[in-house]
Design an enzyme around this catalytic site. Structure first.
Site, PDB file in Angstrom:
ATOM      1  N   LYS A  58       2.730  -9.511   2.024  1.00 36.92           N
ATOM      2  CA  LYS A  58       3.488 -10.943   2.418  1.00 36.92           C
ATOM      3  C   LYS A  58       2.793 -11.781   3.022  1.00 36.92           C
ATOM      4  CE  LYS A  58       5.916  -8.476   0.669  1.00 36.92           C
ATOM      5  NZ  LYS A  58       5.663  -6.865   0.052  1.00 36.92           N
ATOM      6  N   GLY A 188       0.774  -2.227 -15.052  1.00 34.36           N
ATOM      7  CA  GLY A 188       1.939  -1.980 -14.405  1.00 34.36           C
ATOM      8  C   GLY A 188       2.880  -3.213 -13.872  1.00 34.36           C
ATOM      9  N   GLY A 190       5.400  -3.551 -12.267  1.00 37.86           N
ATOM     10  CA  GLY A 190       6.493  -3.053 -11.246  1.00 37.86           C
ATOM     11  C   GLY A 190       6.475  -4.044 -10.006  1.00 37.86           C
ATOM     12  N   VAL A 191       6.695  -3.632  -8.867  1.00 41.10           N
ATOM     13  CA  VAL A 191       6.946  -4.261  -7.717  1.00 41.10           C
ATOM     14  C   VAL A 191       5.471  -4.901  -7.240  1.00 41.10           C
ATOM     15  CG1 VAL A 191       7.831  -4.355  -5.205  1.00 41.10           C
ATOM     16  CG2 VAL A 191       8.763  -2.436  -6.850  1.00 41.10           C
ATOM     17  N   GLY A 279       2.429   2.752  -9.728  1.00 41.44           N
ATOM     18  CA  GLY A 279       3.360   3.927  -9.083  1.00 41.44           C
ATOM     19  C   GLY A 279       2.543   4.466  -7.735  1.00 41.44           C
ATOM     20  N   ALA A 328       9.895   0.908   3.099  1.00 38.93           N
ATOM     21  CA  ALA A 328       9.694   1.138   4.389  1.00 38.93           C
ATOM     22  C   ALA A 328      10.945   1.308   5.254  1.00 38.93           C
ATOM     23  CB  ALA A 328       8.872  -0.273   5.023  1.00 38.93           C
ATOM     24  N   HIS A 452      27.923 -24.907   5.243  1.00 38.71           N
ATOM     25  CA  HIS A 452      27.631 -25.936   4.252  1.00 38.71           C
ATOM     26  C   HIS A 452      26.546 -26.810   4.704  1.00 38.71           C
ATOM     27  CE1 HIS A 452      27.998 -28.258   0.635  1.00 38.71           C
ATOM     28  NE2 HIS A 452      27.993 -29.324   1.531  1.00 38.71           N
TER      29      HIS A 452
HETATM   30  P1  FAD Z   1       2.932   5.470   5.246  1.00 36.29           P
HETATM   31  O1  FAD Z   1       3.333   3.993   5.579  1.00 36.29           O
HETATM   32  O2  FAD Z   1       2.383   5.705   4.040  1.00 36.29           O
HETATM   33  O3  FAD Z   1       2.442   6.159   6.341  1.00 36.29           O
HETATM   34  C1  FAD Z   1       1.941   7.394   6.424  1.00 36.29           C
HETATM   35  C2  FAD Z   1       1.099   7.588   7.447  1.00 36.29           C
HETATM   36  O4  FAD Z   1       0.700   8.909   7.686  1.00 36.29           O
HETATM   37  C3  FAD Z   1      -0.486   6.924   7.277  1.00 36.29           C
HETATM   38  O5  FAD Z   1      -0.773   6.184   8.244  1.00 36.29           O
HETATM   39  C4  FAD Z   1      -1.279   8.041   7.034  1.00 36.29           C
HETATM   40  O6  FAD Z   1      -2.472   8.004   7.516  1.00 36.29           O
HETATM   41  C5  FAD Z   1      -0.530   8.998   7.796  1.00 36.29           C
HETATM   42  N1  FAD Z   1      -1.038  10.535   7.687  1.00 36.29           N
HETATM   43  C6  FAD Z   1      -0.771  11.205   6.141  1.00 36.29           C
HETATM   44  N2  FAD Z   1      -1.301  12.373   6.242  1.00 36.29           N
HETATM   45  C7  FAD Z   1      -1.740  12.719   7.802  1.00 36.29           C
HETATM   46  C8  FAD Z   1      -2.212  13.813   8.413  1.00 36.29           C
HETATM   47  N3  FAD Z   1      -2.227  15.037   7.773  1.00 36.29           N
HETATM   48  N4  FAD Z   1      -2.345  13.737   9.781  1.00 36.29           N
HETATM   49  C9  FAD Z   1      -2.016  12.398  10.240  1.00 36.29           C
HETATM   50  N5  FAD Z   1      -1.634  11.341   9.683  1.00 36.29           N
HETATM   51  C10 FAD Z   1      -1.231  11.431   8.461  1.00 36.29           C
HETATM   52  N6  FAD Z   1       7.996  -1.431   1.296  1.00 36.29           N
HETATM   53  C11 FAD Z   1       9.201  -2.244   1.612  1.00 36.29           C
HETATM   54  O7  FAD Z   1      10.181  -1.760   2.005  1.00 36.29           O
HETATM   55  N7  FAD Z   1       8.837  -3.531   1.602  1.00 36.29           N
HETATM   56  C12 FAD Z   1       7.794  -4.199   1.090  1.00 36.29           C
HETATM   57  O8  FAD Z   1       7.606  -5.428   1.107  1.00 36.29           O
HETATM   58  C13 FAD Z   1       6.678  -3.300   0.646  1.00 36.29           C
HETATM   59  N8  FAD Z   1       5.443  -3.694   0.193  1.00 36.29           N
HETATM   60  C14 FAD Z   1       4.643  -3.037  -0.202  1.00 36.29           C
HETATM   61  C15 FAD Z   1       3.293  -3.444  -0.553  1.00 36.29           C
HETATM   62  C16 FAD Z   1       2.385  -2.718  -1.043  1.00 36.29           C
HETATM   63  C17 FAD Z   1       1.232  -3.177  -1.537  1.00 36.29           C
HETATM   64  C18 FAD Z   1       2.325  -1.164  -1.071  1.00 36.29           C
HETATM   65  C19 FAD Z   1       1.081  -0.328  -1.347  1.00 36.29           C
HETATM   66  C20 FAD Z   1       3.695  -0.944  -0.474  1.00 36.29           C
HETATM   67  C21 FAD Z   1       4.677  -1.570  -0.011  1.00 36.29           C
HETATM   68  N9  FAD Z   1       5.848  -1.111   0.534  1.00 36.29           N
HETATM   69  C22 FAD Z   1       6.745  -1.732   0.739  1.00 36.29           C
HETATM   70  C23 FAD Z   1       5.953   0.428   0.426  1.00 36.29           C
HETATM   71  C24 FAD Z   1       6.143   0.978   2.002  1.00 36.29           C
HETATM   72  O9  FAD Z   1       4.517   0.425   2.464  1.00 36.29           O
HETATM   73  C25 FAD Z   1       6.171   2.143   2.082  1.00 36.29           C
HETATM   74  O10 FAD Z   1       7.248   2.662   1.410  1.00 36.29           O
HETATM   75  C26 FAD Z   1       5.904   2.637   3.566  1.00 36.29           C
HETATM   76  O11 FAD Z   1       4.989   2.403   4.195  1.00 36.29           O
HETATM   77  C27 FAD Z   1       6.432   4.160   3.663  1.00 36.29           C
HETATM   78  O12 FAD Z   1       6.319   4.624   4.813  1.00 36.29           O
HETATM   79  P2  FAD Z   1       5.899   5.992   5.408  1.00 36.29           P
HETATM   80  O13 FAD Z   1       6.063   6.010   7.042  1.00 36.29           O
HETATM   81  O14 FAD Z   1       6.633   7.065   4.755  1.00 36.29           O
HETATM   82  O15 FAD Z   1       4.327   6.294   5.143  1.00 36.29           O
HETATM   83  P1  NAD Z   2       6.347   0.956  -9.690  1.00 33.02           P
HETATM   84  O1  NAD Z   2       7.149   2.211  -9.945  1.00 33.02           O
HETATM   85  O2  NAD Z   2       7.331  -0.253  -9.160  1.00 33.02           O
HETATM   86  O3  NAD Z   2       5.753   0.051 -11.077  1.00 33.02           O
HETATM   87  C1  NAD Z   2       5.024   0.820 -11.703  1.00 33.02           C
HETATM   88  C2  NAD Z   2       4.699   0.293 -13.359  1.00 33.02           C
HETATM   89  O4  NAD Z   2       3.915   0.837 -13.910  1.00 33.02           O
HETATM   90  C3  NAD Z   2       6.123   0.727 -13.869  1.00 33.02           C
HETATM   91  O5  NAD Z   2       6.911  -0.473 -14.396  1.00 33.02           O
HETATM   92  C4  NAD Z   2       5.831   1.660 -15.012  1.00 33.02           C
HETATM   93  O6  NAD Z   2       6.313   2.026 -16.169  1.00 33.02           O
HETATM   94  C5  NAD Z   2       4.199   1.124 -15.137  1.00 33.02           C
HETATM   95  N1  NAD Z   2       3.254   2.101 -15.748  1.00 33.02           N
HETATM   96  C6  NAD Z   2       3.054   3.460 -15.366  1.00 33.02           C
HETATM   97  N2  NAD Z   2       2.057   3.794 -16.302  1.00 33.02           N
HETATM   98  C7  NAD Z   2       1.393   2.838 -16.841  1.00 33.02           C
HETATM   99  C8  NAD Z   2       0.328   2.862 -17.814  1.00 33.02           C
HETATM  100  N3  NAD Z   2      -0.299   3.849 -17.992  1.00 33.02           N
HETATM  101  N4  NAD Z   2       0.320   1.746 -18.289  1.00 33.02           N
HETATM  102  C9  NAD Z   2       1.046   0.498 -18.046  1.00 33.02           C
HETATM  103  N5  NAD Z   2       2.129   0.552 -17.320  1.00 33.02           N
HETATM  104  C10 NAD Z   2       2.228   1.681 -16.655  1.00 33.02           C
HETATM  105  O7  NAD Z   2       5.177   0.966  -8.824  1.00 33.02           O
HETATM  106  P2  NAD Z   2       4.274   0.274  -7.852  1.00 33.02           P
HETATM  107  O8  NAD Z   2       4.307  -1.209  -8.345  1.00 33.02           O
HETATM  108  O9  NAD Z   2       2.537   0.783  -8.054  1.00 33.02           O
HETATM  109  O10 NAD Z   2       4.657   0.199  -6.395  1.00 33.02           O
HETATM  110  C11 NAD Z   2       4.663   1.678  -6.004  1.00 33.02           C
HETATM  111  C12 NAD Z   2       5.926   1.697  -5.089  1.00 33.02           C
HETATM  112  O11 NAD Z   2       5.679   1.087  -3.673  1.00 33.02           O
HETATM  113  C13 NAD Z   2       7.256   0.921  -5.422  1.00 33.02           C
HETATM  114  O12 NAD Z   2       7.875   1.869  -6.116  1.00 33.02           O
HETATM  115  C14 NAD Z   2       7.946   0.658  -4.187  1.00 33.02           C
HETATM  116  O13 NAD Z   2       8.621   1.763  -3.826  1.00 33.02           O
HETATM  117  C15 NAD Z   2       6.865   0.249  -3.049  1.00 33.02           C
HETATM  118  N6  NAD Z   2       6.616  -1.053  -2.965  1.00 33.02           N
HETATM  119  C16 NAD Z   2       7.692  -1.629  -2.581  1.00 33.02           C
HETATM  120  C17 NAD Z   2       7.525  -3.077  -2.452  1.00 33.02           C
HETATM  121  C18 NAD Z   2       8.709  -4.046  -1.797  1.00 33.02           C
HETATM  122  O14 NAD Z   2       9.575  -3.379  -1.548  1.00 33.02           O
HETATM  123  N7  NAD Z   2       8.594  -5.361  -1.905  1.00 33.02           N
HETATM  124  C19 NAD Z   2       6.380  -3.990  -2.700  1.00 33.02           C
HETATM  125  C20 NAD Z   2       5.364  -3.113  -3.311  1.00 33.02           C
HETATM  126  C21 NAD Z   2       5.464  -1.499  -3.395  1.00 33.02           C
END
Ligand code: FAD
Ligand code: NAD
Length: 480
Positions: A58, A188, A190-191, A279, A328, A452
């Site tokens: 973000k 991909g 996706g998001v 994904g 998250a 408004h």
């Molecule tokens: P995580 O955030 O992955 O945290 C897990 C933690 O566990 C990590 O710190 C890891 O180091 C730790 N861990 C793992 N195994 C062990 C172990 N054995 N011992 C100790 N520690 C360990 N979601 C949204 O809702 N809004 C968004 O805008 C958004 N944007 C995103 C953008 C990107 C680029 C990405 C990659 C993801 C985004 N997401 C977003 C998804 C979001 O980040 C995840 O859904 C969220 O972080 C998951 O939370 P969690 O606590 O389950 O896991």
């Molecule tokens: P995604 O599931 O949103 O999108 C992945 C896309 O890749 C899908 O449309 C799928 O059909 C495509 N795909 C898969 N294999 C492929 C291939 N071989 N060739 C071409 N396309 C292929 O996954 P992501 O964008 O990697 O994000 C992962 C997850 O992280 C999301 O599902 C979401 O839960 C989380 N996330 C959330 C936010 C948010 O809330 N704003 C932002 C980023 C990530």
């Protein structure tokens, strides 16, 4: 350090750290184990969300949007700017500063709430014992009355595009690109592909997204997905659907990507950088000792019931590690629910109302059921739509792309879903999510007084349109 805790949380992402804080607030003696290290090798909390996910992406989205607006969108307001430059290293530094501030903030919250922060790797053994290997390699055993697994997820890798975080990047590498690539490929659409693709497109990259599926944003409401694709394409994102990547080849400082279309054609495209975002998968590597007894399903998620309890009494799992959307806020709410249940409260979570947002510009956001899901369920329904092109506030802001769509049960008028592509869609959708949580009808929302001129009025009008009483657009009442 004491070796006995009421609650041990493994993982301090938004699911784990929130669970730990809530458990401690409820008087439970709580520890949270985290293995993430910052670039100085110091243990750091916050997980994917704060370190390489929601927050850094973000930060880059906001910086790049400001650049884009300044460079392209100000003349309509009569503002002229001679030239606009971006210092990418300053942009990345700002992002890193925000990460440090927020991750440090969690350490502060742990302290304030009495959570014991442990840095190292946690492994669940049998009998609710947790093995901690600290960052210096010392191993100790912790006795836990309850364990909450919150180890999150990792990007899925595909053999046809091996990530080297130089030319072929995962989502983490894509947050560290040091100069604007001329040609950026994204596997991909996706998001992550749309968010990070937008960042670099706004800064000047030619962005091509290769998406294996024939449908764009397949899980979104179809009308919103269609409108979003139209808007993103107009912005210059080249979204190629039905394009399955079959190989990559590094030639010097370029990556050649080959892909097969759904029509069977073999095509190729050359990029300066390639982002792989196909994904994420649950992260259980090294988490569960053989014999700990916790069941994992066929997708690798820890198997849990609706209260996030695993099959082992006293062991829970939350966040990306378990079924449901990888978001998250979904993990955080699960963390709160589990902590409260451990403390003896009757907490539960409403999985039907979890908002989902793509932070492009305009944003794409949804909550509840899509029209396709409602139709498949056989429920009678009405739909109300209001386009931002008819919103005075959107016009004033020169931000008129998109629409609000609200779906309600035709007999009870209860709101079933809201889907928005448009300015501030995330915040507007949240308004409807709150209404839905209170069982609101479209009429209730329609009877609410909206300020408004606001973008929120588009939500008001869409709610009125559900029953054919919108004021600022011709009503086409749709009952299905
Ligand atoms: P995580 O955030 O992955 O945290 C897990 C933690 O566990 C990590 O710190 C890891 O180091 C730790 N861990 C793992 N195994 C062990 C172990 N054995 N011992 C100790 N520690 C360990 N979601 C949204 O809702 N809004 C968004 O805008 C958004 N944007 C995103 C953008 C990107 C680029 C990405 C990659 C993801 C985004 N997401 C977003 C998804 C979001 O980040 C995840 O859904 C969220 O972080 C998951 O939370 P969690 O606590 O389950 O896991
Ligand atoms: P995604 O599931 O949103 O999108 C992945 C896309 O890749 C899908 O449309 C799928 O059909 C495509 N795909 C898969 N294999 C492929 C291939 N071989 N060739 C071409 N396309 C292929 O996954 P992501 O964008 O990697 O994000 C992962 C997850 O992280 C999301 O599902 C979401 O839960 C989380 N996330 C959330 C936010 C948010 O809330 N704003 C932002 C980023 C990530």
């Amino acid at each position: 350090m004491s070796n006995h805790f009421d609650v041990v949380v493994i993982g301090s992402g938004p699911a784990g750290y929130v669970a730990a804080i809530r458990a401690a607030q409820l008087g439970l003696k709580t520890a949270c184990i985290e293995k993430w290290k910052n670039t100085d090798g110091k243990g750091v909390n916050g997980g994917t969300c704060l370190n390489v996910g929601c927050i850094p992406s973000k930060a880059l989205l906001d910086s790049s949007q400001k650049f884009h607006e300044t460079a392209k969108d100000l003349s309509v307001h009569g503002i002229s700017v001679d030239s606009v430059d971006i210092d990418i290293s300053a942009m990345l530094e700002r992002k890193n500063k925000i990460i440090n501030q927020l991750t440090g903030g969690i350490a502060g919250l742990f302290k304030a709430n009495g959570v014991t922060a442990l840095y190292g790797t946690g492994k669940l053994l049998s009998g609710k014992k947790v093995e901690l290997t600290d960052n210096e390699g010392s191993v100790s055993l912790i006795d836990a009355q309850n364990v909450i697994l919150a180890s999150g997820s990792l990007p899925i890798s595909i053999p046809v595009a091996p990530v080297d975080n130089d030319l072929i990047l995962d989502s983490t590498g894509a947050l560290e690109i040091e100069e604007v690539p001329k040609r950026l490929g994204v596997i991909g659409a996706g998001v992550i592909g749309l968010e990070l693709g937008s960042v670099w497109a706004r800064l000047g990259s030619e962005v091509i997204l290769l998406e294996a599926l024939d449908d764009f944003l397949a899980i979104m409401d179809k009308a919103i997905a269609k409108e979003s694709k139209k808007i993103f394409s107009k912005q210059g994102l080249d979204i190629r659907l039905g394009a399955r990547v079959t190989g990559t080849k590094i030639n010097g400082r370029e990556v050649e990507v080959t892909y097969k279309t759904s029509g069977g054609e073999e095509l190729s495209q050359t990029f300066d950088k390639l982002i792989v975002c196909v994904g994420r998968r649950p992260y259980t590597d090294g988490l569960l000792a053989p014999g700990c007894g916790v069941d994992v399903d066929e997708r690798g998620s820890v198997f849990v019931n609706e209260f996030c309890a695993t099959n082992v009494p006293g062991v829970y799992a939350v966040g990306d590690l378990v079924r449901g959307p990888m978001l998250a806020h979904k993990g955080s709410e699960e963390g709160v629910m589990v902590a409260e249940r451990i403390a003896g409260h009757k907490a539960q979570m409403n999985y039907d109302i979890v908002p989902n947002v793509i932070y492009t510009h305009p944003e794409v956001a949804s909550v509840g059921l899509t029209e396709e899901q409602v139709k498949a369920g056989g429920e009678p329904y009405n739909v109300g739509v209001f386009p931002f092109s008819a919103s005075g506030r959107a016009m004033a802001a020169n931000d008129t792309d998109g629409l609000v769509k609200i779906i309600a049960n035709a007999d009870t008028d209860r709101i079933l879903g809201c889907h928005i592509v448009g300015p501030s869609a995330a915040d507007l959708t949240q308004q409807v999510a709150i209404a839905m949580e209170f069982g609101s009808s479209a009429e209730d929302l329609g009877m609410t007084v909206f300020g408004h001129p606001t973008l929120s009025e588009a939500v008001h009008e869409a709610a009125l349109a559900v029953n054919g009483s919108a004021i600022h657009i011709a009503n086409r009442k749709r009952r299905s």
